[in-house]
Design an enzyme around this catalytic site. Structure first.
Site, PDB file in Angstrom:
ATOM      1  N   SER A 168      39.006  41.705  40.440  1.00 63.54           N
ATOM      2  CA  SER A 168      40.166  42.380  39.870  1.00 63.54           C
ATOM      3  C   SER A 168      39.794  42.903  38.497  1.00 63.54           C
ATOM      4  CB  SER A 168      41.344  41.411  39.737  1.00 63.54           C
ATOM      5  OG  SER A 168      42.417  42.014  39.021  1.00 63.54           O
ATOM      6  N   TYR A 181      44.160  33.209  36.796  1.00 59.40           N
ATOM      7  CA  TYR A 181      43.756  34.378  37.579  1.00 59.40           C
ATOM      8  C   TYR A 181      42.652  35.156  36.879  1.00 59.40           C
ATOM      9  CZ  TYR A 181      44.237  38.375  40.713  1.00 59.40           C
ATOM     10  OH  TYR A 181      43.990  39.364  41.643  1.00 59.40           O
TER      11      TYR A 181
END
Length: 312
Positions: A168, A181
């Site tokens: 990501s 995350y």
């Protein structure tokens, strides 16, 4: 979060499959290969599975329950390939090993692995339980390392293979309330760089090729979810909802077709790098691997003051 804080591309970004990665261009390029996709029950994972099936690969789709995979299995089978579904928690080493053994018995030797399974709980670290925080690290980072560790010896024996880690852009920036995350995705990007270098040490580069891939802005239950009530009560509205939702305009097929392209070996010169599927792979390939590596592009790094270097 202000998107402008991180820069705005002056080159056009892709928001759907484009000629180099279109289904027509990649028709049959992965014929006969066996591809494993984790977290394939919906969203990005389902899109990746369909694109690989559409490119000719037989697919093994994994999620926590087989029932979650019913729709993905039906979609992939429509492309005339073999499809098998497996319940597997990728954070459990023994379960992963047993599942891979079953896949190779049912379908044959694995050629491609896409580590897509991931979770996100948006909340500040101080308001998190440590168990909830650590579970994200386990799914997003420990899980891929387990699957890679289980598969690499098999790739070594067969002399090749492809591993795509769905990372990501969050792994390259600081985003409050997503500590687990962003940390796990940064670790996954760094692991991709390093593992490719280890393949070179063993004479397995480029036969075994790794990629870290940002899937674009896909509106999923994870990425597009609003703040939990307790967070909103304490911090209020932290973002302009309209501008935030504008970030999510990419279909799963954009990431899926990029995975099919990479699995085919056509992007081999980009191995070991962090890629954004919205950026045209042909531009990166034209720039050249030598220049990308020399200039440390598409890799994690730290900028110091001029005159200071990150020396040993």
């Amino acid at each position: 979060m202000d998107p402008a804080e991180f820069g705005i591309s002056t080159l056009p970004l892709q928001h759907g499959p484009y000629p180099a990665i279109s289904p027509e261009t990649l028709h049959g390029v992965n014929a006969g290969k066996i591809a494993v996709i984790t977290g394939a029950g919906q969203g990005i994972g389902a899109g990746i599975a369909e694109s690989l099936a559409q490119s000719g690969a037989n697919v093994a789709i994994l999620d926590l329950t087989v029932e979650k995979l019913d729709k993905t299995k039906e979609t992939c089978q429509a492309h005339g390939v073999k499809v098998e579904a497996y319940a597997c928690d990728v954070t459990e080493k023994d379960a992963v090993l047993a599942t891979f053994d079953r896949i190779e018995k049912d379908l044959g030797p694995i050629d491609v692995l896409v580590n897509n399974a991931g979770i996100l709980d948006q909340r500040p670290y101080i308001m998190s339980t440590f168990e909830g925080f650590w579970r994200q690290i386990e799914v997003n980072f420990k899980g891929p390392l387990i699957t890679i560790h289980a598969l690499l010896p098999r790739f070594r024996e067969r002399g090749g293979g492809c591993i795509i880690n769905i990372a990501s852009r969050s792994g390259t920036v600081d985003v409050p309330m997503t500590l687990a995350y962003v940390s796990s995705k940064a670790a996954l990007i760094r692991a991709t760089h390093t593992l490719q270098q280890e393949m070179a040490l063993d004479g397995l580069d480029p036969a075994i090729h790794f990629y870290a891939l940002h899937p674009g802005g896909v509106l999923t239950g994870m990425g597009g979810s609003a703040a939990k009530q307790d967070i909103a009560e304490k911090y209020g509205n932290l973002q302009d909802e309209a501008s935030f939702m504008e970030l999510f305009k990419d279909p799963p097929a954009l990431c899926g077709q990029t995975c099919a392209f990479l699995a085919s070996g056509r992007g081999e010169e980009l191995r070991g790098l962090f890629l954004d599927c919205r950026q045209d792979v042909t531009k990166l390939l034209e720039y050249g691997r030598e220049a990308l590596l020399k200039e440390k592009r598409n890799t994690l790094g730290v900028k110091f003051l001029d005159g200071y270097c990150n020396e040993p």
